[in-house]
Design a protein around this motif. Structure first.
Motif, PDB file in Angstrom:
ATOM      1  N   HIS A  36       0.870  -1.174   0.000  1.00 13.92           N
ATOM      2  CA  HIS A  36       0.000   0.000   0.000  1.00 13.92           C
ATOM      3  C   HIS A  36       0.908   1.225   0.000  1.00 13.92           C
ATOM      4  CE1 HIS A  36      -3.607  -2.270   2.052  1.00 13.92           C
ATOM      5  NE2 HIS A  36      -3.254  -2.788   0.891  1.00 13.92           N
ATOM      6  N   GLY A  37       0.337   2.398   0.282  1.00 20.61           N
ATOM      7  CA  GLY A  37       1.184   3.569   0.405  1.00 20.61           C
ATOM      8  C   GLY A  37       0.407   4.863   0.402  1.00 20.61           C
ATOM      9  N   ILE A  86       8.394   1.031   2.439  1.00 23.75           N
ATOM     10  CA  ILE A  86       7.596   1.373   3.613  1.00 23.75           C
ATOM     11  C   ILE A  86       6.156   0.928   3.386  1.00 23.75           C
ATOM     12  CG2 ILE A  86       6.607   3.337   4.864  1.00 23.75           C
ATOM     13  CD1 ILE A  86       9.359   4.673   4.679  1.00 23.75           C
ATOM     14  N   GLY A  87       5.668   1.054   2.160  1.00 25.91           N
ATOM     15  CA  GLY A  87       4.318   0.619   1.832  1.00 25.91           C
ATOM     16  C   GLY A  87       4.072  -0.866   2.037  1.00 25.91           C
ATOM     17  N   SER A  88       5.130  -1.677   2.002  1.00 28.76           N
ATOM     18  CA  SER A  88       4.971  -3.114   2.286  1.00 28.76           C
ATOM     19  C   SER A  88       4.537  -3.322   3.726  1.00 28.76           C
ATOM     20  CB  SER A  88       6.292  -3.844   2.021  1.00 28.76           C
ATOM     21  OG  SER A  88       6.802  -3.572   0.736  1.00 28.76           O
ATOM     22  N   ALA A 114       0.031  -3.550   8.249  1.00 25.43           N
ATOM     23  CA  ALA A 114      -0.634  -2.824   9.331  1.00 25.43           C
ATOM     24  C   ALA A 114      -2.111  -2.617   9.009  1.00 25.43           C
ATOM     25  CB  ALA A 114       0.057  -1.487   9.574  1.00 25.43           C
ATOM     26  N   PHE A 115      -2.399  -2.274   7.769  1.00 26.98           N
ATOM     27  CA  PHE A 115      -3.783  -2.071   7.321  1.00 26.98           C
ATOM     28  C   PHE A 115      -4.598  -3.344   7.524  1.00 26.98           C
ATOM     29  CE2 PHE A 115      -7.043  -2.108   4.004  1.00 26.98           C
ATOM     30  CZ  PHE A 115      -7.587  -0.833   4.096  1.00 26.98           C
ATOM     31  N   GLU A 116      -3.983  -4.482   7.266  1.00 27.16           N
ATOM     32  CA  GLU A 116      -4.662  -5.770   7.396  1.00 27.16           C
ATOM     33  C   GLU A 116      -4.573  -6.369   8.795  1.00 27.16           C
ATOM     34  OE1 GLU A 116      -2.923  -8.108   4.273  1.00 27.16           O
ATOM     35  OE2 GLU A 116      -3.968  -7.000   2.676  1.00 27.16           O
ATOM     36  N   ARG A 117      -3.908  -5.646   9.693  1.00 29.30           N
ATOM     37  CA  ARG A 117      -3.746  -6.091  11.090  1.00 29.30           C
ATOM     38  C   ARG A 117      -3.091  -7.470  11.159  1.00 29.30           C
ATOM     39  NH1 ARG A 117      -3.629  -1.898  13.881  1.00 29.30           N
ATOM     40  NH2 ARG A 117      -3.981  -3.178  15.739  1.00 29.30           N
ATOM     41  N   ASP A 118      -2.079  -7.673  10.331  1.00 35.88           N
ATOM     42  CA  ASP A 118      -1.422  -8.973  10.214  1.00 35.88           C
ATOM     43  C   ASP A 118      -0.141  -8.980  11.064  1.00 35.88           C
ATOM     44  OD1 ASP A 118      -0.309 -11.378   9.461  1.00 35.88           O
ATOM     45  OD2 ASP A 118      -0.622 -11.083   7.309  1.00 35.88           O
TER      46      ASP A 118
END
Length: 458
Positions: A79-80, A188-190, A195-199
């Motif tokens: 993401h990013g 950084i987007g990796s 984080a977005f997916e709470r993984d």
């Protein structure tokens, strides 16, 4: 075996994290593969300089797997923030990572593409690269490498025989596939995607992977990772500034956690010291203008810290972030003194010298490359007017970092301004004449040898 048995040291490290970090993809089937640029200097560091042109095109244009490395191409997921707006619909849309190997210095290197075809992340794009875009990336990476900026290196450019339509250059235009060599392609987007997916589990795996393979550390501490990334990216920001370089698109998906600059779109070198100079016509607010780049990169590192909050406490992450500004202040002095060709004196004199230099450069609006050329070694020429008098006095006690004994100093300073880039492209477009490009690469490399330490230039 086509690769060099002495230097070729393949790796499959990326397979450790590919299950959550990437998708297997297939390269495009191009109508032709004509080798236009092969960087044998870089290839020699990974054992590929022994490839014939046919083998080169096969492995770096058709992407037949190299021996004992990744079995197939992998398009990375990420993401990013793009111009400060979060985008969860990203990923390698026209590129992939297809090989890993250890260089002569032992560090892990990766080969990644640009223009190799569509992937699950192409959205509405064709996954292709214009030939002009590839030529521009060669020029950017060669110039930055010569100026001591941590950067990916353009290993290969192969023309692929398709006609592409683009809105920002005359169409139809020629197509190409490019291969870059860098120490990694994890952004950084990796981390933002995880984080977005709470993984949490895979966030921890990615932290450990990056520390092990890119920083040679056995730690799996996210605070340690943030500390190292902050230091490396602060160094990158400082060297951009010393080079007068504007990347153009410093989004968090374009910031590599190894601290290497990569992915060159609307880049520019500033002709003179203009803090508001921008590279991208669409950067209408000047978010990524020349003087705002350190703040922009620091902002991206803050997004890494925010992502790592998934598996770490806030206070130590905040403390690690503070290291960016400290490192930047040190590195900008080091970078400018390096470019001026003088030996640091390890005191407050160094910072005063750099501040005075920056004021004179801005006040005079003199050509950046000419000033660095003329002042290299610590002498301000007599023809420089009173704007430079304070600097003339401050720099007098400094010892040269190296002698002006290279042939480069008997010519004119090299630059890479937009008019010259266009002039190099014109004969390629008009009559398929590549001589200006090859000559420019040779001259830029000569400049790099003149600027480097004598043992590095040998």
């Amino acid at each position: 075996m086509p690769v060099s048995p002495q230097a070729y040291r393949p790796s499959r490290a990326l397979a450790e994290v590919a299950d959550f970090l990437a998708d297997s993809v297939a390269p495009a089937d191009f109508p032709q593969t004509v080798v236009r640029f092969r960087n044998d200097r870089a290839a020699g560091e990974i054992g590929l300089e022994t490839l014939t042109d046919d083998e080169w095109a096969d492995h770096l244009g058709r992407f037949r797997p190299l021996p004992d490395t990744l079995p197939g191409p992998l398009a990375l997921r990420y993401h990013g923030h793009q111009f400060r707006q979060y985008n969860s619909d990203l990923g390698d849309g026209r590129g992939f990572t297809f090989a890993q190997m250890h260089g002569v210095d032992g560090r892990l290197l990766e080969l990644g593409t640009k223009g190799s075809g569509q992937t699950p992340y192409s959205r509405f794009g064709d996954g292709r690269l214009t030939l002009k875009g590839g030529v521009r990336e060669i020029l950017a990476t060669e110039m930055l490498e010569a100026l001591n900026v941590p950067t990916s290196r353009t290993l290969s450019l192969i023309e692929t025989g398709e006609s592409l339509h683009r809105g920002d250059e005359p169409s139809p235009t020629r197509s190409a596939v490019m291969v870059r060599m860098s120490h990694g392609h994890i952004r950084i987007g990796s981390f933002q995607r995880l984080a977005f997916e709470r993984d949490e589990e895979n966030m921890r795996r990615l932290v450990a992977y990056v520390l092990r393979h890119f920083y040679a550390e056995t730690s799996d501490d996210p605070v340690r990772l943030l500390t190292l990334v902050a230091e490396r990216t602060a160094t990158l920001a400082a060297r951009y500034m010393a080079a007068g370089f504007v990347h153009g698109v410093l989004n968090s998906d374009n910031i590599n956690v190894t601290g290497e600059s990569f992915d060159y779109g609307p880049w520019r070198f500033a002709p003179s010291w203009d803090p508001e100079f921008t590279a991208a016509y669409f950067d209408q607010t000047g978010l990524y203008a020349l003087a705002r780049q350190p703040e922009a990169i620091q902002w991206d590192v803050m997004q890494l810290a925010s992502s790592l909050r998934l598996i770490a406490e806030s206070e130590p992450l905040i403390a690690a972030l503070e290291g960016f500004a400290t490192r930047y202040q040190t590195e900008i002095v080091t970078a400018i003194l390096w470019r001026l060709g003088v030996t640091p004196r390890e005191g407050t004199e160094d910072r005063a010298l750099v501040q005075t230099f920056e004021r004179a450069l801005r006040a005079s609006q003199a050509p950046i490359d000419r000033v660095y050329f003329d002042l290299f070694g610590g002498q301000v020429p007599d023809q420089y007017d009173e704007t430079w008098n304070e600097l003339r006095d401050l720099i007098e006690p400094y010892a040269p970092r190296r002698a002006r004994d290279h042939d480069y100093w008997r010519g004119e300073p090299e630059s890479m301004l937009i008019d010259e880039v266009e002039a190099i492209w014109a004969p390629i477009a008009e009559r398929d004449d590549w001589s200006m490009l090859y000559d420019k690469v040779a001259r830029v490399r000569a400049m790099g040898a003149a600027l480097a330490a004598p043992d590095a230039a040998a």
